[in-house]
Each structure stands twice: as structure tokens, then as C-alpha cells.
Design an enzyme around this catalytic site. Sequence first.
Site, PDB file in Angstrom:
ATOM      1  N   TYR A 103      31.271  30.632  51.950  1.00  0.00           N
ATOM      2  CA  TYR A 103      29.878  30.860  51.586  1.00  0.00           C
ATOM      3  C   TYR A 103      29.503  30.025  50.372  1.00  0.00           C
ATOM      4  CZ  TYR A 103      31.095  33.565  47.455  1.00  0.00           C
ATOM      5  OH  TYR A 103      31.561  33.929  46.225  1.00  0.00           O
ATOM      6  N   GLU A 137      42.957  44.114  38.256  1.00  0.00           N
ATOM      7  CA  GLU A 137      41.590  44.642  38.218  1.00  0.00           C
ATOM      8  C   GLU A 137      41.526  46.149  38.403  1.00  0.00           C
ATOM      9  OE1 GLU A 137      38.546  42.835  40.600  1.00  0.00           O
ATOM     10  OE2 GLU A 137      39.268  40.806  40.203  1.00  0.00           O
ATOM     11  N   GLU A 141      32.663  28.754  47.952  1.00  0.00           N
ATOM     12  CA  GLU A 141      34.062  29.114  48.174  1.00  0.00           C
ATOM     13  C   GLU A 141      34.448  29.199  49.646  1.00  0.00           C
ATOM     14  OE1 GLU A 141      34.658  31.960  44.262  1.00  0.00           O
ATOM     15  OE2 GLU A 141      34.231  32.935  46.169  1.00  0.00           O
ATOM     16  N   HIS A 182      32.534  26.803  37.060  1.00  0.00           N
ATOM     17  CA  HIS A 182      31.442  27.590  37.624  1.00  0.00           C
ATOM     18  C   HIS A 182      30.154  27.303  36.855  1.00  0.00           C
ATOM     19  CE1 HIS A 182      34.839  29.580  39.525  1.00  0.00           C
ATOM     20  NE2 HIS A 182      33.979  30.118  40.368  1.00  0.00           N
ATOM     21  N   HIS A 216      40.858  34.128  42.736  1.00  0.00           N
ATOM     22  CA  HIS A 216      41.204  32.759  43.112  1.00  0.00           C
ATOM     23  C   HIS A 216      42.714  32.614  43.137  1.00  0.00           C
ATOM     24  CE1 HIS A 216      37.206  32.598  41.209  1.00  0.00           C
ATOM     25  NE2 HIS A 216      36.962  31.620  42.069  1.00  0.00           N
TER      26      HIS A 216
END
Length: 192
Positions: free
Chosen positions: A104, A87, A116, A25, A69
Site C-alpha cells: 500500500y 510493543e 510499503e 519517512h 519493519h
Amino acid sequence: MVEEEIVLLNADDEAVGTAPKAASHHSDTPYHLAFSCYVVDTDGRVLITRRALGKRTFPGVWTGSCCGHPAPGEKLRDAVRRRLRDELGIAGASLTSVLPGFRYRAVAEDGTVEHERCPVVRATVAPGGAVARNPEEVEAAEWWPWERCLELTGRPESSPWYRLQMAELAPLGAPLDWPDAGAAPLPPAVGW
């Protein structure tokens, strides 16, 4: 601790390799596989989260319930369940593929790019379920009525992918009415 890997994709959404997530990234992030999930309770409320302030990409923005991911070889359903647990401490949700074709590209203020293929999944839970947010991932988690979710799209503190997803989700009606899009439109790189 094993470094998380992402699945790299070609223009046909076929897996063409893997790469370390953290190192991938940057300003020229390769196109890769991800997902977004909206947790909806049976009263129609949506769990909206604020990304942790320490996140490398898009820290502090308000967005859907969770994202992540799929690992190489991991089915989408398993990846969503893993991230919901890690999370938000959520288990036992009923999953539905809602926007399997969503993709997007967005650029953060610091120049970091997200690029992605990002299928969108609804996770339905009973009302009043406990949320145990992981502070390294989630700064805040709140149950919102659908109308407030729609209002967030016009605010700069929302994530770019949230705004794009909501443009496709809003015409589908309230979250409990979103139709099951099935697994067929998912990218070839991931199974349901």
C-alpha cells in the site's frame, strides 16, 4: 542505541539497499519492507491498538495489533515476534502468513508517506493472555469481537492500511478461519 534500518525494495520486491528508518519517512518515502500483525485469541477476539500519540507517522489512529519493519537479513517471523514482544509484551504466539502480497501507499495529514510491501500475519494466542503495551508505541490495546473490527473500517480514526487490509481479510471469514497463504508469495527480500 543503534538506529533502526529499513530494507529498501525495487518494483519486483527485491532488496536494493537499506536506509535509516526515522530519516526515510517523509513526503517522498521510498518503497520498503514492513509487516502488519493481527493477534487473535482462540475465542476469536482480535487485539486492536491505538498508535501512541507521539508516533511520527499516523499518531493516534486505531489499527491492527502491531506493525514494524524487518531489519536487514531478519526473517519475517523473527521480526513479528520481536515487535510483538517490544510493543505488547506478547511471546509464544503461533504465526500464520495470511496476506503475503499486501502492499500500500498512504499519505498522512502532515504529508508523510508510507509506501510499503507489508505482508500480513496472524498471531494466535490463548484467551486471557496479558498484554503489556509499550506506551511509546501503543496508546491503547483492546480485545475486540470481529464484528467491531469490521465496523472500524468505516471510521476515520482507523489507519489507512487497516482499512485496505480489512477489505482483503473480511472475505476470508472470521480471523480463526483465515487460511495459511504460505511463504512462497512473500517478497524475495524476506524469508519466513
